[in-house]
Design an enzyme around this catalytic site. Sequence first.
Site, PDB file in Angstrom:
ATOM      1  N   HIS A   1     -19.522 -15.271  16.186  1.00 28.84           N
ATOM      2  CA  HIS A   1     -19.752 -15.950  17.469  1.00 28.84           C
ATOM      3  C   HIS A   1     -19.398 -17.429  17.336  1.00 28.84           C
ATOM      4  O   HIS A   1     -19.276 -17.955  16.225  1.00 28.84           O
ATOM      5  CB  HIS A   1     -21.216 -15.837  17.900  1.00 28.84           C
ATOM      6  CG  HIS A   1     -21.584 -14.503  18.472  1.00 28.84           C
ATOM      7  ND1 HIS A   1     -22.069 -13.477  17.699  1.00 28.84           N
ATOM      8  CD2 HIS A   1     -21.544 -14.031  19.739  1.00 28.84           C
ATOM      9  CE1 HIS A   1     -22.301 -12.421  18.463  1.00 28.84           C
ATOM     10  NE2 HIS A   1     -21.994 -12.728  19.709  1.00 28.84           N
TER      11      HIS A   1
ATOM     12  N   LYS B   1     -23.975 -20.858  19.107  1.00 29.76           N
ATOM     13  CA  LYS B   1     -24.972 -19.777  19.104  1.00 29.76           C
ATOM     14  C   LYS B   1     -26.039 -20.084  18.067  1.00 29.76           C
ATOM     15  O   LYS B   1     -25.741 -20.336  16.909  1.00 29.76           O
ATOM     16  CB  LYS B   1     -24.306 -18.424  18.829  1.00 29.76           C
ATOM     17  CG  LYS B   1     -25.304 -17.270  18.937  1.00 29.76           C
ATOM     18  CD  LYS B   1     -24.629 -15.941  19.096  1.00 29.76           C
ATOM     19  CE  LYS B   1     -25.633 -14.792  19.143  1.00 29.76           C
ATOM     20  NZ  LYS B   1     -26.539 -14.861  20.310  1.00 29.76           N
TER      21      LYS B   1
ATOM     22  N   ASN C   1     -27.242  -7.789  25.194  1.00 29.80           N
ATOM     23  CA  ASN C   1     -25.806  -7.728  25.469  1.00 29.80           C
ATOM     24  C   ASN C   1     -25.577  -6.922  26.753  1.00 29.80           C
ATOM     25  O   ASN C   1     -25.890  -5.743  26.813  1.00 29.80           O
ATOM     26  CB  ASN C   1     -25.081  -7.066  24.295  1.00 29.80           C
ATOM     27  CG  ASN C   1     -23.604  -7.352  24.328  1.00 29.80           C
ATOM     28  OD1 ASN C   1     -22.976  -7.236  25.377  1.00 29.80           O
ATOM     29  ND2 ASN C   1     -23.044  -7.743  23.203  1.00 29.80           N
TER      30      ASN C   1
ATOM     31  N   GLY D   1     -30.910 -20.321  34.505  1.00 31.37           N
ATOM     32  CA  GLY D   1     -29.809 -20.600  33.580  1.00 31.37           C
ATOM     33  C   GLY D   1     -28.485 -20.640  34.329  1.00 31.37           C
ATOM     34  O   GLY D   1     -27.409 -20.507  33.740  1.00 31.37           O
ATOM     35  N   ALA D   2     -28.578 -20.829  35.655  1.00 31.30           N
ATOM     36  CA  ALA D   2     -27.390 -20.762  36.524  1.00 31.30           C
ATOM     37  C   ALA D   2     -26.348 -21.832  36.193  1.00 31.30           C
ATOM     38  O   ALA D   2     -25.159 -21.645  36.467  1.00 31.30           O
ATOM     39  CB  ALA D   2     -27.810 -20.886  37.985  1.00 31.30           C
ATOM     40  N   SER D   3     -26.791 -22.944  35.603  1.00 30.75           N
ATOM     41  CA  SER D   3     -25.828 -24.019  35.313  1.00 30.75           C
ATOM     42  C   SER D   3     -25.120 -23.804  33.965  1.00 30.75           C
ATOM     43  O   SER D   3     -24.210 -24.542  33.622  1.00 30.75           O
ATOM     44  CB  SER D   3     -26.546 -25.368  35.296  1.00 30.75           C
ATOM     45  OG  SER D   3     -27.523 -25.363  34.261  1.00 30.75           O
TER      46      SER D   3
HETATM   47  N1  LIG Z   1     -27.250 -10.613  27.221  1.00 29.39           N
HETATM   48  C1  LIG Z   1     -25.983 -11.025  27.108  1.00 29.39           C
HETATM   49  O1  LIG Z   1     -25.031 -10.253  27.281  1.00 29.39           O
HETATM   50  C2  LIG Z   1     -25.698 -12.453  26.730  1.00 29.39           C
HETATM   51  C3  LIG Z   1     -24.380 -12.865  26.453  1.00 29.39           C
HETATM   52  C4  LIG Z   1     -24.151 -14.208  26.160  1.00 29.39           C
HETATM   53  C5  LIG Z   1     -25.232 -15.102  26.101  1.00 29.39           C
HETATM   54  N2  LIG Z   1     -26.500 -14.644  26.338  1.00 29.39           N
HETATM   55  C6  LIG Z   1     -27.656 -15.537  26.324  1.00 29.39           C
HETATM   56  O2  LIG Z   1     -27.643 -16.239  27.575  1.00 29.39           O
HETATM   57  C7  LIG Z   1     -28.239 -17.508  27.381  1.00 29.39           C
HETATM   58  C8  LIG Z   1     -27.335 -18.588  27.935  1.00 29.39           C
HETATM   59  O3  LIG Z   1     -26.138 -18.667  27.208  1.00 29.39           O
HETATM   60  P1  LIG Z   1     -25.043 -19.761  27.607  1.00 29.39           P
HETATM   61  O4  LIG Z   1     -23.928 -19.616  26.651  1.00 29.39           O
HETATM   62  O5  LIG Z   1     -24.763 -19.664  29.067  1.00 29.39           O
HETATM   63  O6  LIG Z   1     -25.879 -21.123  27.297  1.00 29.39           O
HETATM   64  P2  LIG Z   1     -25.760 -22.556  27.962  1.00 29.39           P
HETATM   65  O7  LIG Z   1     -24.400 -22.802  28.491  1.00 29.39           O
HETATM   66  O8  LIG Z   1     -26.332 -23.511  26.953  1.00 29.39           O
HETATM   67  O9  LIG Z   1     -26.753 -22.520  29.210  1.00 29.39           O
HETATM   68  C9  LIG Z   1     -28.150 -22.499  29.070  1.00 29.39           C
HETATM   69  C10 LIG Z   1     -28.779 -22.486  30.452  1.00 29.39           C
HETATM   70  O10 LIG Z   1     -30.187 -22.357  30.294  1.00 29.39           O
HETATM   71  C11 LIG Z   1     -30.844 -23.421  30.992  1.00 29.39           C
HETATM   72  N3  LIG Z   1     -32.074 -23.749  30.282  1.00 29.39           N
HETATM   73  C12 LIG Z   1     -32.191 -24.206  29.018  1.00 29.39           C
HETATM   74  N4  LIG Z   1     -33.487 -24.414  28.712  1.00 29.39           N
HETATM   75  C13 LIG Z   1     -34.200 -24.088  29.820  1.00 29.39           C
HETATM   76  C14 LIG Z   1     -35.580 -24.084  30.132  1.00 29.39           C
HETATM   77  N5  LIG Z   1     -36.505 -24.461  29.246  1.00 29.39           N
HETATM   78  N6  LIG Z   1     -35.958 -23.678  31.372  1.00 29.39           N
HETATM   79  C15 LIG Z   1     -35.033 -23.284  32.278  1.00 29.39           C
HETATM   80  N7  LIG Z   1     -33.699 -23.258  32.055  1.00 29.39           N
HETATM   81  C16 LIG Z   1     -33.301 -23.666  30.822  1.00 29.39           C
HETATM   82  C17 LIG Z   1     -29.843 -24.546  31.004  1.00 29.39           C
HETATM   83  O11 LIG Z   1     -30.176 -25.417  32.040  1.00 29.39           O
HETATM   84  P3  LIG Z   1     -29.867 -27.007  31.957  1.00 29.39           P
HETATM   85  O12 LIG Z   1     -28.568 -27.172  32.667  1.00 29.39           O
HETATM   86  O13 LIG Z   1     -31.027 -27.612  32.686  1.00 29.39           O
HETATM   87  O14 LIG Z   1     -29.818 -27.392  30.509  1.00 29.39           O
HETATM   88  C18 LIG Z   1     -28.548 -23.784  31.241  1.00 29.39           C
HETATM   89  O15 LIG Z   1     -28.425 -23.453  32.626  1.00 29.39           O
HETATM   90  C19 LIG Z   1     -28.551 -17.639  25.889  1.00 29.39           C
HETATM   91  O16 LIG Z   1     -29.913 -17.317  25.699  1.00 29.39           O
HETATM   92  C20 LIG Z   1     -27.648 -16.615  25.249  1.00 29.39           C
HETATM   93  O17 LIG Z   1     -28.178 -16.101  24.039  1.00 29.39           O
HETATM   94  C21 LIG Z   1     -26.735 -13.349  26.666  1.00 29.39           C
END
Ligand SMILES: NC(=O)c1ccc[n+]([C@@H]2O[C@H](COP(=O)([O-])OP(=O)(O)OC[C@H]3O[C@@H](n4cnc5c(N)ncnc54)[C@H](OP(=O)(O)O)[C@@H]3O)[C@@H](O)[C@H]2O)c1
Length: 246
Positions: free
Chosen positions: A152, A156, A113, A8-10
């Site tokens: 949010h 989300k 979180n 999810g690095a991107s």
């Molecule tokens: N624990 C915490 O504190 C916290 C806080 C905020 C968010 N989150 C969670 O973190 C996640 C990302 O949030 P975000 O706001 O950064 O979302 P985002 O900007 O949409 O990024 C999603 C990332 O996941 C990748 N991805 C999507 N589907 C994938 C798959 N099937 N296999 C591998 N990689 C995949 C995407 O890659 P592509 O570039 O290839 O699409 C992108 O790098 C969410 O699940 C969110 O609920 C957690």
Amino acid sequence: MNRMLLVGASGRLGREISAAAQEKGYSVIPLGRNDIENISEFFTPTKENSIFKTVIVDVSLPEGTEKIADQLVKLDTKHTLNAWVIGTTGHSEELTQKIKMISSKTPIVLSSNFSRGVFFLEELLKAKTVTGKTVAELAKQLGFDLALWESHHTMKKDAPSGTAKTLALAAGISSDKISSTRVGSVVGEHSIFLSQGAEELRLTHVAHSRKLFADGAVDLCERILKHGLDKRLFTMSDALNQLMRS
Ligand SMILES: NC(=O)c1ccc[n+]([C@@H]2O[C@H](COP(=O)([O-])OP(=O)(O)OC[C@H]3O[C@@H](n4cnc5c(N)ncnc54)[C@H](OP(=O)(O)O)[C@@H]3O)[C@@H](O)[C@H]2O)c1
């Protein structure tokens, strides 16, 4: 040396985590959708792999988490993977079972979180008062009615948030007393309302930027790599409570 395999690095959060981890000297390896099936190369007993302590940090989506789980169930990661930190939510029952299975050979932290403030709020709600009751139990005994509201950004997908569910559990708030708002680009806000007669208390956590989640995730990894975790499944608060005792 510390190495972070970042899934999810991107993404928005992934980019922040990558920057925060590199600042702490991690070798950060971004794993895209098509790289996950080759993840075994990081766990084969080579000289290069042996110089690293390795964590997987997963901030993709549940589909990404599922792909990682499908690889890890097949691999022997007992001595080569220090932890899998999962920041995604909304897992299916089948995925939850796979994660449990993998946690018998690799420590796993499931964190809805990464914020240290939310951890602190959860601990506050569960803390024992001098009556021997928790803060939340005492509030109810004093006649307070408890409810939780969270807000949010509109991107989300899940509601209520994983954090809302965790805080509600800590405060004994039932699901019909949780409300969610999806609006604009709000990073995240959680408020617990305690209302009784003519008075009201609000315990509120506001996330001003995603950086706080990134810093919390890297802080968690630092503690894991320094102190180590047992091979089992942890919530964020279980993990921090164990690590902060070390
Ligand atoms: N624990 C915490 O504190 C916290 C806080 C905020 C968010 N989150 C969670 O973190 C996640 C990302 O949030 P975000 O706001 O950064 O979302 P985002 O900007 O949409 O990024 C999603 C990332 O996941 C990748 N991805 C999507 N589907 C994938 C798959 N099937 N296999 C591998 N990689 C995949 C995407 O890659 P592509 O570039 O290839 O699409 C992108 O790098 C969410 O699940 C969110 O609920 C957690």
